[in-house]
Design a protein around this motif. Structure first.
Motif, PDB file in Angstrom:
ATOM      1  N   ALA A  28      57.855  21.150 -62.378  1.00  0.00           N
ATOM      2  CA  ALA A  28      58.673  20.647 -61.273  1.00  0.00           C
ATOM      3  C   ALA A  28      57.828  20.443 -60.020  1.00  0.00           C
ATOM      4  O   ALA A  28      57.928  19.405 -59.357  1.00  0.00           O
ATOM      5  CB  ALA A  28      59.823  21.609 -60.993  1.00  0.00           C
ATOM      6  N   LYS A  29      56.975  21.411 -59.698  1.00  0.00           N
ATOM      7  CA  LYS A  29      56.118  21.290 -58.525  1.00  0.00           C
ATOM      8  C   LYS A  29      55.182  20.093 -58.640  1.00  0.00           C
ATOM      9  O   LYS A  29      54.981  19.353 -57.673  1.00  0.00           O
ATOM     10  CB  LYS A  29      55.306  22.573 -58.329  1.00  0.00           C
ATOM     11  N   THR A  30      54.619  19.879 -59.819  1.00  0.00           N
ATOM     12  CA  THR A  30      53.699  18.765 -60.035  1.00  0.00           C
ATOM     13  C   THR A  30      54.406  17.424 -59.882  1.00  0.00           C
ATOM     14  O   THR A  30      53.914  16.527 -59.183  1.00  0.00           O
ATOM     15  CB  THR A  30      53.062  18.860 -61.435  1.00  0.00           C
ATOM     16  N   ILE A  31      55.557  17.272 -60.499  1.00  0.00           N
ATOM     17  CA  ILE A  31      56.285  16.001 -60.448  1.00  0.00           C
ATOM     18  C   ILE A  31      56.781  15.711 -59.042  1.00  0.00           C
ATOM     19  O   ILE A  31      56.676  14.580 -58.553  1.00  0.00           O
ATOM     20  CB  ILE A  31      57.420  15.993 -61.479  1.00  0.00           C
ATOM     21  N   ILE A  32      57.291  16.725 -58.351  1.00  0.00           N
ATOM     22  CA  ILE A  32      57.775  16.522 -56.980  1.00  0.00           C
ATOM     23  C   ILE A  32      56.612  16.201 -56.050  1.00  0.00           C
ATOM     24  O   ILE A  32      56.721  15.316 -55.200  1.00  0.00           O
ATOM     25  CB  ILE A  32      58.576  17.746 -56.504  1.00  0.00           C
ATOM     26  N   PHE A  33      55.474  16.876 -56.215  1.00  0.00           N
ATOM     27  CA  PHE A  33      54.287  16.574 -55.409  1.00  0.00           C
ATOM     28  C   PHE A  33      53.853  15.131 -55.618  1.00  0.00           C
ATOM     29  O   PHE A  33      53.577  14.414 -54.652  1.00  0.00           O
ATOM     30  CB  PHE A  33      53.145  17.537 -55.759  1.00  0.00           C
ATOM     31  N   GLU A  34      53.787  14.703 -56.871  1.00  0.00           N
ATOM     32  CA  GLU A  34      53.388  13.324 -57.161  1.00  0.00           C
ATOM     33  C   GLU A  34      54.373  12.318 -56.575  1.00  0.00           C
ATOM     34  O   GLU A  34      53.967  11.275 -56.063  1.00  0.00           O
ATOM     35  CB  GLU A  34      53.241  13.122 -58.659  1.00  0.00           C
ATOM     36  N   TYR A  35      55.660  12.622 -56.641  1.00  0.00           N
ATOM     37  CA  TYR A  35      56.658  11.726 -56.056  1.00  0.00           C
ATOM     38  C   TYR A  35      56.409  11.558 -54.561  1.00  0.00           C
ATOM     39  O   TYR A  35      56.385  10.444 -54.049  1.00  0.00           O
ATOM     40  CB  TYR A  35      58.078  12.265 -56.289  1.00  0.00           C
ATOM     41  N   ILE A  36      56.210  12.663 -53.861  1.00  0.00           N
ATOM     42  CA  ILE A  36      56.049  12.606 -52.411  1.00  0.00           C
ATOM     43  C   ILE A  36      54.720  11.972 -52.024  1.00  0.00           C
ATOM     44  O   ILE A  36      54.674  11.033 -51.220  1.00  0.00           O
ATOM     45  CB  ILE A  36      56.171  14.015 -51.795  1.00  0.00           C
ATOM     46  N   GLU A  37      53.629  12.468 -52.577  1.00  0.00           N
ATOM     47  CA  GLU A  37      52.294  12.032 -52.155  1.00  0.00           C
ATOM     48  C   GLU A  37      51.869  10.681 -52.720  1.00  0.00           C
ATOM     49  O   GLU A  37      51.129   9.957 -52.068  1.00  0.00           O
ATOM     50  CB  GLU A  37      51.253  13.090 -52.507  1.00  0.00           C
ATOM     51  N   VAL A  38      52.301  10.353 -53.918  1.00  0.00           N
ATOM     52  CA  VAL A  38      51.868   9.097 -54.534  1.00  0.00           C
ATOM     53  C   VAL A  38      52.886   7.994 -54.298  1.00  0.00           C
ATOM     54  O   VAL A  38      52.537   6.901 -53.852  1.00  0.00           O
ATOM     55  CB  VAL A  38      51.613   9.282 -56.049  1.00  0.00           C
ATOM     56  N   TYR A  39      54.151   8.260 -54.562  1.00  0.00           N
ATOM     57  CA  TYR A  39      55.150   7.199 -54.469  1.00  0.00           C
ATOM     58  C   TYR A  39      55.764   7.099 -53.072  1.00  0.00           C
ATOM     59  O   TYR A  39      55.679   6.056 -52.434  1.00  0.00           O
ATOM     60  CB  TYR A  39      56.256   7.406 -55.513  1.00  0.00           C
ATOM     61  N   TYR A  40      56.366   8.158 -52.570  1.00  0.00           N
ATOM     62  CA  TYR A  40      57.138   8.094 -51.322  1.00  0.00           C
ATOM     63  C   TYR A  40      56.271   7.706 -50.123  1.00  0.00           C
ATOM     64  O   TYR A  40      56.666   6.888 -49.312  1.00  0.00           O
ATOM     65  CB  TYR A  40      57.826   9.436 -51.064  1.00  0.00           C
ATOM     66  N   ASN A  41      55.094   8.277 -50.021  1.00  0.00           N
ATOM     67  CA  ASN A  41      54.237   8.013 -48.865  1.00  0.00           C
ATOM     68  C   ASN A  41      53.344   6.789 -49.000  1.00  0.00           C
ATOM     69  O   ASN A  41      52.944   6.210 -47.988  1.00  0.00           O
ATOM     70  CB  ASN A  41      53.351   9.225 -48.570  1.00  0.00           C
ATOM     71  N   LYS A  42      53.022   6.380 -50.236  1.00  0.00           N
ATOM     72  CA  LYS A  42      52.027   5.320 -50.395  1.00  0.00           C
ATOM     73  C   LYS A  42      52.530   4.051 -51.065  1.00  0.00           C
ATOM     74  O   LYS A  42      51.834   3.042 -51.039  1.00  0.00           O
ATOM     75  CB  LYS A  42      50.830   5.859 -51.173  1.00  0.00           C
ATOM     76  N   GLN A  43      53.739   4.059 -51.658  1.00  0.00           N
ATOM     77  CA  GLN A  43      54.240   2.868 -52.338  1.00  0.00           C
ATOM     78  C   GLN A  43      55.634   2.449 -51.879  1.00  0.00           C
ATOM     79  O   GLN A  43      55.929   1.269 -51.826  1.00  0.00           O
ATOM     80  CB  GLN A  43      54.266   3.096 -53.850  1.00  0.00           C
ATOM     81  N   ARG A  44      56.477   3.417 -51.570  1.00  0.00           N
ATOM     82  CA  ARG A  44      57.878   3.120 -51.245  1.00  0.00           C
ATOM     83  C   ARG A  44      57.978   2.535 -49.839  1.00  0.00           C
ATOM     84  O   ARG A  44      57.497   3.115 -48.869  1.00  0.00           O
ATOM     85  CB  ARG A  44      58.707   4.402 -51.319  1.00  0.00           C
ATOM     86  N   LEU A  45      58.622   1.380 -49.744  1.00  0.00           N
ATOM     87  CA  LEU A  45      58.805   0.730 -48.453  1.00  0.00           C
ATOM     88  C   LEU A  45      59.997   1.359 -47.728  1.00  0.00           C
ATOM     89  O   LEU A  45      61.022   1.653 -48.338  1.00  0.00           O
ATOM     90  CB  LEU A  45      59.038  -0.762 -48.642  1.00  0.00           C
TER      91      LEU A  45
ATOM     92  N   PHE B 200      63.147  19.617 -66.083  1.00  0.00           N
ATOM     93  CA  PHE B 200      61.870  20.305 -65.948  1.00  0.00           C
ATOM     94  C   PHE B 200      61.796  21.474 -66.932  1.00  0.00           C
ATOM     95  O   PHE B 200      62.754  22.220 -67.093  1.00  0.00           O
ATOM     96  CB  PHE B 200      61.683  20.819 -64.523  1.00  0.00           C
ATOM     97  N   SER B 201      60.650  21.631 -67.570  1.00  0.00           N
ATOM     98  CA  SER B 201      60.487  22.724 -68.529  1.00  0.00           C
ATOM     99  C   SER B 201      60.134  24.040 -67.834  1.00  0.00           C
ATOM    100  O   SER B 201      60.445  25.112 -68.344  1.00  0.00           O
ATOM    101  CB  SER B 201      59.422  22.377 -69.562  1.00  0.00           C
ATOM    102  N   ASP B 202      59.498  23.950 -66.669  1.00  0.00           N
ATOM    103  CA  ASP B 202      59.174  25.154 -65.911  1.00  0.00           C
ATOM    104  C   ASP B 202      58.912  24.785 -64.455  1.00  0.00           C
ATOM    105  O   ASP B 202      58.895  23.611 -64.080  1.00  0.00           O
ATOM    106  CB  ASP B 202      57.988  25.903 -66.513  1.00  0.00           C
ATOM    107  N   ARG B 203      58.728  25.791 -63.646  1.00  0.00           N
ATOM    108  CA  ARG B 203      58.534  25.587 -62.206  1.00  0.00           C
ATOM    109  C   ARG B 203      57.249  24.809 -61.913  1.00  0.00           C
ATOM    110  O   ARG B 203      57.207  23.973 -61.015  1.00  0.00           O
ATOM    111  CB  ARG B 203      58.504  26.929 -61.496  1.00  0.00           C
ATOM    112  N   ALA B 204      56.199  25.050 -62.665  1.00  0.00           N
ATOM    113  CA  ALA B 204      54.921  24.361 -62.445  1.00  0.00           C
ATOM    114  C   ALA B 204      55.072  22.864 -62.676  1.00  0.00           C
ATOM    115  O   ALA B 204      54.531  22.054 -61.906  1.00  0.00           O
ATOM    116  CB  ALA B 204      53.847  24.933 -63.357  1.00  0.00           C
TER     117      ALA B 204
END
Length: 70
Positions: free
Chosen positions: A36-53, A30-34
Motif C-alpha cells: 500500500a505504501k509503495t503504490i500510494i507513493f508512486e501515485y503521488i510522486e509519479v502520477y499526481y505531481n508529474k503527469q496529472r493536469l 493491497f496484500s500488506d501495508r508495504a
C-alpha cells in the motif's frame, strides 16, 4: 472554524484525498501495508505531481507549475 466534519475548512486536503481514493486506492486490494505504501507513493510522486493536469493551475502538472514559478 466550524464544527467537525465540515469539509470546507480544509478544501484543498479534502480534494486531494478524494482524488487519491478515487484514482488510486479504490482500484487495489493491497496484500500488506508495504505494498500500500509503495503504490500510494508512486501515485503521488509519479502520477499526481508529474503527469496529472490540475485545472486550478492552468492545466499544468504541479511539478511543471513549480518550475515555471521558480
Amino acid at each position: 472554524m466550524s464544527g467537525k466534519g465540515y469539509c470546507y475548512n480544509n478544501a484543498l486536503a479534502e480534494s486531494f484525498f478524494h482524488s487519491l481514493k478515487v484514482e488510486c486506492i479504490y482500484d487495489y486490494v493491497f496484500s500488506d501495508r508495504a505494498q500500500a505504501k509503495t503504490i500510494i507513493f508512486e501515485y503521488i510522486e509519479v502520477y499526481y505531481n508529474k503527469q496529472r493536469l490540475h485545472s486550478s493551475i492552468g492545466y499544468k502538472t504541479p511539478a511543471r507549475f513549480e518550475q515555471l514559478c521558480a
